[in-house]
Design a protein around this motif. Structure first.
Motif, PDB file in Angstrom:
ATOM      1  N   VAL A 199      80.542  36.342  24.308  1.00  0.00           N
ATOM      2  CA  VAL A 199      79.384  35.981  23.662  1.00  0.00           C
ATOM      3  C   VAL A 199      78.788  37.339  23.615  1.00  0.00           C
ATOM      4  CG1 VAL A 199      77.116  34.844  23.120  1.00  0.00           C
ATOM      5  CG2 VAL A 199      79.028  33.648  23.889  1.00  0.00           C
ATOM      6  N   ILE A 200      78.815  38.114  24.805  1.00  0.00           N
ATOM      7  CA  ILE A 200      78.115  39.570  24.942  1.00  0.00           C
ATOM      8  C   ILE A 200      79.450  40.497  25.002  1.00  0.00           C
ATOM      9  CG2 ILE A 200      77.086  40.829  26.393  1.00  0.00           C
ATOM     10  CD1 ILE A 200      75.446  38.597  27.553  1.00  0.00           C
ATOM     11  N   ASN A 201      79.203  41.411  24.122  1.00  0.00           N
ATOM     12  CA  ASN A 201      80.263  42.534  24.040  1.00  0.00           C
ATOM     13  C   ASN A 201      80.223  43.329  25.372  1.00  0.00           C
ATOM     14  OD1 ASN A 201      82.246  44.146  23.464  1.00  0.00           O
ATOM     15  ND2 ASN A 201      81.346  44.790  21.460  1.00  0.00           N
ATOM     16  N   THR A 202      81.331  43.435  26.023  1.00  0.00           N
ATOM     17  CA  THR A 202      81.286  44.102  27.265  1.00  0.00           C
ATOM     18  C   THR A 202      81.829  45.823  27.086  1.00  0.00           C
ATOM     19  OG1 THR A 202      83.673  43.486  27.644  1.00  0.00           O
ATOM     20  CG2 THR A 202      81.953  42.296  28.779  1.00  0.00           C
ATOM     21  N   SER A 203      81.953  46.023  25.954  1.00  0.00           N
ATOM     22  CA  SER A 203      82.213  47.438  25.625  1.00  0.00           C
ATOM     23  C   SER A 203      80.744  48.097  25.280  1.00  0.00           C
ATOM     24  CB  SER A 203      83.068  47.547  24.208  1.00  0.00           C
ATOM     25  OG  SER A 203      82.547  47.195  23.094  1.00  0.00           O
ATOM     26  N   ASN A 204      79.793  47.257  25.110  1.00  0.00           N
ATOM     27  CA  ASN A 204      78.646  48.069  25.131  1.00  0.00           C
ATOM     28  C   ASN A 204      77.901  48.434  26.426  1.00  0.00           C
ATOM     29  OD1 ASN A 204      75.694  48.574  24.667  1.00  0.00           O
ATOM     30  ND2 ASN A 204      75.450  46.883  23.353  1.00  0.00           N
ATOM     31  N   ASN A 205      77.624  49.860  26.311  1.00  0.00           N
ATOM     32  CA  ASN A 205      77.229  50.424  27.509  1.00  0.00           C
ATOM     33  C   ASN A 205      75.957  49.956  28.340  1.00  0.00           C
ATOM     34  OD1 ASN A 205      79.270  52.051  27.797  1.00  0.00           O
ATOM     35  ND2 ASN A 205      78.313  53.989  26.470  1.00  0.00           N
ATOM     36  N   ALA A 206      75.074  49.442  27.574  1.00  0.00           N
ATOM     37  CA  ALA A 206      73.852  48.668  28.066  1.00  0.00           C
ATOM     38  C   ALA A 206      74.229  47.277  28.952  1.00  0.00           C
ATOM     39  CB  ALA A 206      72.905  48.447  26.783  1.00  0.00           C
ATOM     40  N   VAL A 207      75.030  46.529  28.229  1.00  0.00           N
ATOM     41  CA  VAL A 207      75.449  45.588  28.932  1.00  0.00           C
ATOM     42  C   VAL A 207      76.072  45.706  29.943  1.00  0.00           C
ATOM     43  CG1 VAL A 207      77.001  43.533  28.568  1.00  0.00           C
ATOM     44  CG2 VAL A 207      75.560  43.980  26.480  1.00  0.00           C
ATOM     45  N   ILE A 208      77.171  46.667  30.163  1.00  0.00           N
ATOM     46  CA  ILE A 208      77.766  46.802  31.448  1.00  0.00           C
ATOM     47  C   ILE A 208      76.839  47.617  32.392  1.00  0.00           C
ATOM     48  CG2 ILE A 208      79.495  48.502  32.410  1.00  0.00           C
ATOM     49  CD1 ILE A 208      80.678  46.181  31.120  1.00  0.00           C
ATOM     50  N   ALA A 209      75.714  48.322  32.064  1.00  0.00           N
ATOM     51  CA  ALA A 209      74.694  48.880  32.839  1.00  0.00           C
ATOM     52  C   ALA A 209      73.878  47.697  33.618  1.00  0.00           C
ATOM     53  CB  ALA A 209      73.818  49.987  32.330  1.00  0.00           C
ATOM     54  N   ILE A 210      73.556  46.859  32.543  1.00  0.00           N
ATOM     55  CA  ILE A 210      72.801  45.617  33.185  1.00  0.00           C
ATOM     56  C   ILE A 210      73.349  44.797  34.182  1.00  0.00           C
ATOM     57  CG2 ILE A 210      71.395  43.416  32.698  1.00  0.00           C
ATOM     58  CD1 ILE A 210      70.757  45.084  29.846  1.00  0.00           C
TER      59      ILE A 210
END
Length: 97
Positions: free
Chosen positions: A35-46
């Motif tokens: 559901v959440i895109n793990t290629s997004n840098n903000a998502v990975i940082a969080i």
């Protein structure tokens, strides 16, 4: 009065840590179901920040828990332990010690 104030501050910190555990759990579910895109840098940082905060608390619990396969019960155990600590501290503060 000072003891009661300190217990309130610790209780607040316990509430914050419990909320962070819940956020990490929900975010982990959303990542595992794509559901959440793990290629997004903000998502990975969080995600990395949440794991860095909680791993020192969850790792000792995981060492004592039996291996249950894909299901990790250590966040639930951490929340229960934190709530027990909160109840204990409030009882001590109420008794006046």
């Amino acid at each position: 009065m000072l003891l009661y104030t300190i217990v309130q501050m610790i209780d607040y910190l316990i509430s914050v840590v419990s909320m962070v555990v819940i956020v990490q759990f929900v975010m982990g579910l959303l990542i595992s179901f794509n559901v959440i895109n793990t290629s997004n840098n903000a998502v990975i940082a969080i995600w990395r920040a949440l794991n860095a905060i909680l791993e020192p608390l969850l790792a000792p619990i995981r060492r004592f828990m039996p291996n249950t396969g894909a299901i990790d019960f250590s966040p639930m155990v951490l929340i229960v332990l934190l709530n027990l600590l909160s109840i204990l501290l409030r009882g001590i503060a109420a008794s006046g010690y």
